[in-house]
Structure formats: C-alpha cells, structure tokens
Design an enzyme around this catalytic site. Structure first.
Site, PDB file in Angstrom:
ATOM      1  N   GLY A 182       0.804  -1.230   0.000  1.00 62.07           N
ATOM      2  CA  GLY A 182       0.000   0.000   0.000  1.00 62.07           C
ATOM      3  C   GLY A 182       0.828   1.268   0.000  1.00 62.07           C
ATOM      4  O   GLY A 182       0.292   2.355   0.211  1.00 62.07           O
ATOM      5  N   LYS A 200       8.246  18.425  -3.855  1.00 69.42           N
ATOM      6  CA  LYS A 200       8.598  18.715  -2.459  1.00 69.42           C
ATOM      7  C   LYS A 200       9.853  19.589  -2.370  1.00 69.42           C
ATOM      8  O   LYS A 200       9.908  20.508  -1.541  1.00 69.42           O
ATOM      9  CB  LYS A 200       8.776  17.404  -1.691  1.00 69.42           C
ATOM     10  CG  LYS A 200       7.436  16.665  -1.526  1.00 69.42           C
ATOM     11  CD  LYS A 200       7.644  15.248  -1.034  1.00 69.42           C
ATOM     12  CE  LYS A 200       6.329  14.540  -0.768  1.00 69.42           C
ATOM     13  NZ  LYS A 200       6.503  13.088  -0.596  1.00 69.42           N
TER      14      LYS A 200
HETATM   15  N1  HSE Z   1       3.774   9.025  -2.444  1.00 66.94           N
HETATM   16  C1  HSE Z   1       4.381   9.818  -1.426  1.00 66.94           C
HETATM   17  C2  HSE Z   1       5.606   9.089  -0.882  1.00 66.94           C
HETATM   18  C3  HSE Z   1       3.390  10.085  -0.341  1.00 66.94           C
HETATM   19  O1  HSE Z   1       5.784   7.901  -1.177  1.00 66.94           O
HETATM   20  O2  HSE Z   1       6.432   9.683  -0.203  1.00 66.94           O
HETATM   21  C4  HSE Z   1       3.713  11.214   0.565  1.00 66.94           C
HETATM   22  O3  HSE Z   1       3.867  12.426  -0.077  1.00 66.94           O
END
Ligand code: HSE
Length: 404
Positions: A182, A200
């Site tokens: 998940g 980010k």
């Molecule tokens: N898909 C992102 C990760 C979720 O795996 O870090 C959190 O931003």
C-alpha cells in the site's frame, strides 16, 4: 467553536476526520475552542463509515456556509483541488492542505489570495508527511541564510531502494512489494520517476530562498534506472544509493535544484534513513547542519500535520499566519550542470579506457560482473566536464556521489 470541512475522503482526508474526532477533547483544551467536523466532500458515498452523515457532493454548500471556518483540501492534483481552494479562500475561509502538487505549481498565487482575504493557507503536511519542516524552515531557522537543502523526500522510492539494497530484490520486484504494502500507487510514475520529490524540493526551496521555484525549473531523474549492479558497486565502496532532492544557493544568488539518485556514504546520516522514512538536511550559515527525520507519508502521520495546521488557522483567525514566498521567475534558478561533485560511472569499457578519459578513478568490483563492464568513482567535476570526457564511451549509469 470552529467548523471544518474536508475535501476528499481518501487516505489523508479520512485520517484527518479520525484525528479530529479522536483527539477532539485534547484539541479543544489546547485551543480553548472546540473544532468540529461539519462536512466531508467526496464524489463517493461511504455508507459504512462513522462519518457517513457528513458526506456531501456539492462544494457550494461549504462555500456558502458562513459557519465553515477552515477547509481541509486532501483531494490531490491541481484540478478540482485548485478550483475549490480558490473558491474557499475567496469566500474568506482558511485552507489547509497536504497537496504538494498544488503548492508546488500554484503556491505563490494561492498564498497571495489568502493574504488578500486575510485568511491562512497552510501546507505543513505537503512535505515530509508528519515531519515538522515547513514551520522550522520559515520560523525557527529564520535567522540563517540557508545555503543548501538535501533530502530523502519520497517514502515509496526509499522503500524500493531499501529492499533492493537489503533483500537483493530487483527494481520490479521491490516496486511490486511496495504496491502490495500500500505504499506505491497502482500507477507509481509520480513516485518512481521523481515527480513527487521534485514537487517537495520546489516547496522547500521556495520557502528557504524566498522565491517560487516551479517544477519545470528542477531537472528530475527517478529510480527506474537503478539496477542491482549499481547497488552492488555502491556497496563495494561502502555507499548506498538514495534518491535525493537538492537545492543549492550559489555565490551568484541563483538556486540550483534537482532530483536524482546519488551514492551516499554509509556513514552519512542520510544513509541510515530506510524504508518509507524521509529525512531533510538543511544547511544554514548560523546553525550549520540540521536534520529532520520521520514518517514522510501515511494516514495518521500526515493527518497529524494537517490537524495542527487547522488548529493554527483557528487560533490565528484574526491575524492569519502567512507562510509565503515571493514570485518566481527564470532568473531565480540555474540548471545544476555547474554543480561539482564526484561521480559514479558504470560503462561498457575497460578500466584503462575510463582512466585515460576521466583521470584518477577508483575502480569498483562486484561478483558476477559481465565481461567488459567497469564501474568507477571519478573525481569532483561538473556534469558538463564529465560528459565531455566520457564522449565515445558506452556509459550505462551516471550518478552523483554526495560529498561527506
Ligand atoms: N507518495 C508519497 C511518498 C506520499 O511515497 O512519499 C507522501 O507524499
């Protein structure tokens, strides 16, 4: 009493509902005001959910309800999420989000709009999930000139790399395992190709350097090109492969931001960041190096950051908090081509050919290397210099080595 609406009842949205309900009393004590969930907007119905009676399908109900003070946007993407955010801010409601794509693409205009309407637009959960990083960068480190940010910003790719390194799984097998657990989405492109980490680092760099840095200004390489051969060569020289988002302020005042796999020394703090954990290191001219570490994704860790922002928006309803930055522009950034670093090179070439092309190199070894494959560590130089020296050589992999 402050009423809240959640947009999008997915993993994070349902976590926010759970935290508000579960910790309601404690939140009320801290805020000296209670926070109550009034609506959950989603296209779907959730008849078996304890929140089923709050679910609505029409955003204008929230927009036109003067009781709703804070809107939590956990829809994701830059479509409906953007439209509803604009409408909520224009309606004089504070907005709290975990949506890094929206903040990275449109943060400047949304923050400006929030200021015009004297409300908050807060996004602590958009980077590093539950790790406090936005406020520390904006407030606690405010006395510093920040010169560099470097982080493991994506949990899914860090999990995949950890499983390749520790269990010897291929990239495909590790990705499948991440999906079964998940962590990775059914379409893992945004994680695996580095787009999530790119968004980010855009947010962190914009905050640290004060101007909006857009995803198009950040060259991005994911981990789909990382092989077990590279993992083995890295191991042979005491290093680990990590996907890093980096933003560096040059002496010329321009920011070089990029996302790419790096070889990181096994002794470096970032090398110890495993599985779905994230870590962000920040270099400031007064504090030196500081590192933030924790759960970068997941329902409750991310909801923890969202609900703290809701509390902040409520407690500052008459004097909103502006976690903002200035406008972007082409002049803000330069491509990272002139950033010098040592390099890891794997090529279809002999060690002699690589040595005569690149200069003093450290030749690496791994069990089962096919005939004609050589991997080396090359000394610090720019990417342009390295590529010029390697022209005519069949390069298979080229990663930067993070200097200690
Ligand atoms: N898909 C992102 C990760 C979720 O795996 O870090 C959190 O931003």
């Amino acid at each position: 009493m402050a009423k809240v609406a959640i947009l999008g009842f997915g993993v994070v949205g349902s976590g926010v509902a759970e935290v508000i309900r579960r910790n309601g009393e404690h939140i009320g004590q801290k805020l000296h005001a209670s926070v109550e969930l009034k609506y959950i907007l989603d296209r779907r119905d959730f008849p078996d959910s304890p929140f089923a009676d709050l679910v609505i399908h029409d955003f204008s109900v929230i927009e036109n309800d003067p009781e709703v003070e804070v809107v939590v946007e956990t829809i994701g993407g830059a479509g409906a999420a953007k439209e509803f955010t604009l409408r909520a801010l224009k309606a004089g409601k504070s907005v709290v989000t975990s949506n890094k794509e929206l903040v990275a693409k449109h943060g400047y205009e949304l923050m400006k709009l929030a200021q015009e309407h004297n409300v908050s637009y807060l996004y602590e959960a958009s980077v590093g999930g539950g790790i406090p990083i936005i406020r520390p960068l904006k407030q606690c480190l405010a006395a510093n000139e920040i010169t560099e940010i470097c982080g493991i910003l994506n949990g899914t790719t860090n999990y995949i790399l950890t499983r390749m390194i520790r269990a010897g799984l291929s990239f495909d097998a590790a990705l499948k395992e991440a999906q079964q657990n998940g962590y990775a989405e059914a379409d893992p492109t945004a994680d695996v190709e580095g787009h999530d980490a790119c968004r980010k680092i855009c947010i962190l760099a914009s905050l640290a350097f004060g101007r909006h840095i857009y995803p198009e200004q950040v060259p991005t390489e994911g981990i789909s090109g990382v092989s077990l051969a590279d993992v083995a060569y890295a191991d042979s020289c005491g290093r680990k492969i990590k996907l890093l988002g980096r933003a560096i302020l040059g002496a010329d005042g321009k920011v070089r931001a990029f996302v790419a796999p790096h070889l990181v020394s096994g002794e470096a703090p970032l090398a110890g960041v495993e599985d779905v954990f994230n870590a962000i290191t920040v270099k400031g001219n007064a504090i030196g190096d500081v590192m933030f570490y924790g759960r970068g994704a997941g329902k409750l860790p991310t909801a923890s950051a969202v609900v703290a922002d809701v509390m902040d928006a409520v407690s500052r309803r008459d004097r909103p908090k502006f976690m903002d930055w200035g406008p972007g522009g082409k002049e803000v950034t330069l491509p990272p081509e002139d950033v010098k670093s040592p390099w890891y090179v794997r090529a279809k070439a002999t060690a002699e050919a690589l040595r005569s092309a690149v200069g003093e190199v450290t030749v690496l070894a791994r069990a089962g290397a096919p005939e004609g494959e050589t991997a080396v560590l090359a000394p610090a130089m720019t990417r342009g210099e390295l590529e010029e020296k390697l022209s005519g050589i069949g390069v298979q992999t080229l990663f930067r080595v993070l200097e200690d």
